[in-house]
Design a protein around this motif. Structure first.
Motif, PDB file in Angstrom:
ATOM      1  N   ASP A 108      32.832  49.323  33.021  1.00  0.00           N
ATOM      2  CA  ASP A 108      32.606  50.357  34.018  1.00  0.00           C
ATOM      3  C   ASP A 108      33.966  50.785  34.542  1.00  0.00           C
ATOM      4  N   ASP A 109      34.346  52.041  34.280  1.00  0.00           N
ATOM      5  CA  ASP A 109      35.663  52.528  34.685  1.00  0.00           C
ATOM      6  C   ASP A 109      35.857  52.516  36.199  1.00  0.00           C
ATOM      7  N   SER A 110      34.777  52.519  36.964  1.00  0.00           N
ATOM      8  CA  SER A 110      34.910  52.524  38.414  1.00  0.00           C
ATOM      9  C   SER A 110      35.079  51.117  38.982  1.00  0.00           C
ATOM     10  N   ALA A 111      34.785  50.099  38.203  1.00  0.00           N
ATOM     11  CA  ALA A 111      34.924  48.722  38.672  1.00  0.00           C
ATOM     12  C   ALA A 111      36.383  48.288  38.603  1.00  0.00           C
ATOM     13  N   PRO A 112      36.867  47.614  39.639  1.00  0.00           N
ATOM     14  CA  PRO A 112      38.258  47.156  39.592  1.00  0.00           C
ATOM     15  C   PRO A 112      38.436  46.035  38.564  1.00  0.00           C
ATOM     16  N   VAL A 113      39.625  45.933  38.018  1.00  0.00           N
ATOM     17  CA  VAL A 113      39.954  44.852  37.094  1.00  0.00           C
ATOM     18  C   VAL A 113      40.029  43.550  37.891  1.00  0.00           C
ATOM     19  N   CYS A 114      39.332  42.520  37.418  1.00  0.00           N
ATOM     20  CA  CYS A 114      39.371  41.206  38.058  1.00  0.00           C
ATOM     21  C   CYS A 114      40.561  40.419  37.523  1.00  0.00           C
TER      22      CYS A 114
ATOM     23  N   VAL B  21      47.863  42.542  43.577  1.00  0.00           N
ATOM     24  CA  VAL B  21      46.696  42.929  42.776  1.00  0.00           C
ATOM     25  C   VAL B  21      45.877  43.986  43.520  1.00  0.00           C
ATOM     26  N   ALA B  22      45.635  43.758  44.805  1.00  0.00           N
ATOM     27  CA  ALA B  22      44.848  44.712  45.593  1.00  0.00           C
ATOM     28  C   ALA B  22      45.558  46.060  45.716  1.00  0.00           C
ATOM     29  N   SER B  23      46.885  46.039  45.806  1.00  0.00           N
ATOM     30  CA  SER B  23      47.635  47.292  45.988  1.00  0.00           C
ATOM     31  C   SER B  23      47.554  48.218  44.780  1.00  0.00           C
ATOM     32  N   VAL B  24      47.238  47.671  43.624  1.00  0.00           N
ATOM     33  CA  VAL B  24      47.093  48.509  42.428  1.00  0.00           C
ATOM     34  C   VAL B  24      45.620  48.695  42.048  1.00  0.00           C
ATOM     35  N   GLY B  25      44.736  48.358  42.981  1.00  0.00           N
ATOM     36  CA  GLY B  25      43.314  48.613  42.781  1.00  0.00           C
ATOM     37  C   GLY B  25      42.539  47.525  42.077  1.00  0.00           C
ATOM     38  N   GLY B  26      43.156  46.364  41.868  1.00  0.00           N
ATOM     39  CA  GLY B  26      42.458  45.262  41.213  1.00  0.00           C
ATOM     40  C   GLY B  26      41.679  44.425  42.215  1.00  0.00           C
ATOM     41  N   HIS B  27      40.852  43.546  41.678  1.00  0.00           N
ATOM     42  CA  HIS B  27      40.083  42.607  42.493  1.00  0.00           C
ATOM     43  C   HIS B  27      40.708  41.226  42.304  1.00  0.00           C
TER      44      HIS B  27
END
Length: 93
Positions: free
Chosen positions: A11-17, A39-45
């Motif tokens: 899912d392209d909308s889900a952040p990378v874990c 990680v959070a600053s670049v949109g990851g989880h």
């Protein structure tokens, strides 16, 4: 362009874990605190496994208390059994 088979299930909308293995750094200059922020600053989880505890301030490290391998393994196993789509592993500084 249709997605490739390798990415069609993602899912392209889900952040990378991102599972981060690192020590706790109470100064916030490194360790898990820095990993989580990055990680959070670049949109990851960010997901975290604590490997030990630094005794430090902003100037220097006075000590380190490691966690035993079983505690580290148990943390990683628990999160990986719960969150199956971890895509990145990050270890240490």
């Amino acid at each position: 362009m249709p997605p490739s088979p390798a990415t069609s299930d993602m899912d392209d909308s889900a952040p990378v874990c991102v599972l981060c293995f690192n020590a706790n750094d109470p100064s916030g200059l490194g360790g898990l605190t820095a990993d989580i922020c990055t990680v959070a600053s670049v949109g990851g989880h960010p997901l975290s496994v604590c490997t030990g505890v630094y005794v430090r301030d902003t100037r220097s490290i006075q000590g380190f208390v490691p966690l035993d391998a079983e505690a580290i393994s148990d943390q990683a196993r628990a999160v990986l059994e719960d969150i199956s789509d971890v895509q990145v592993f990050k270890a240490g500084f």
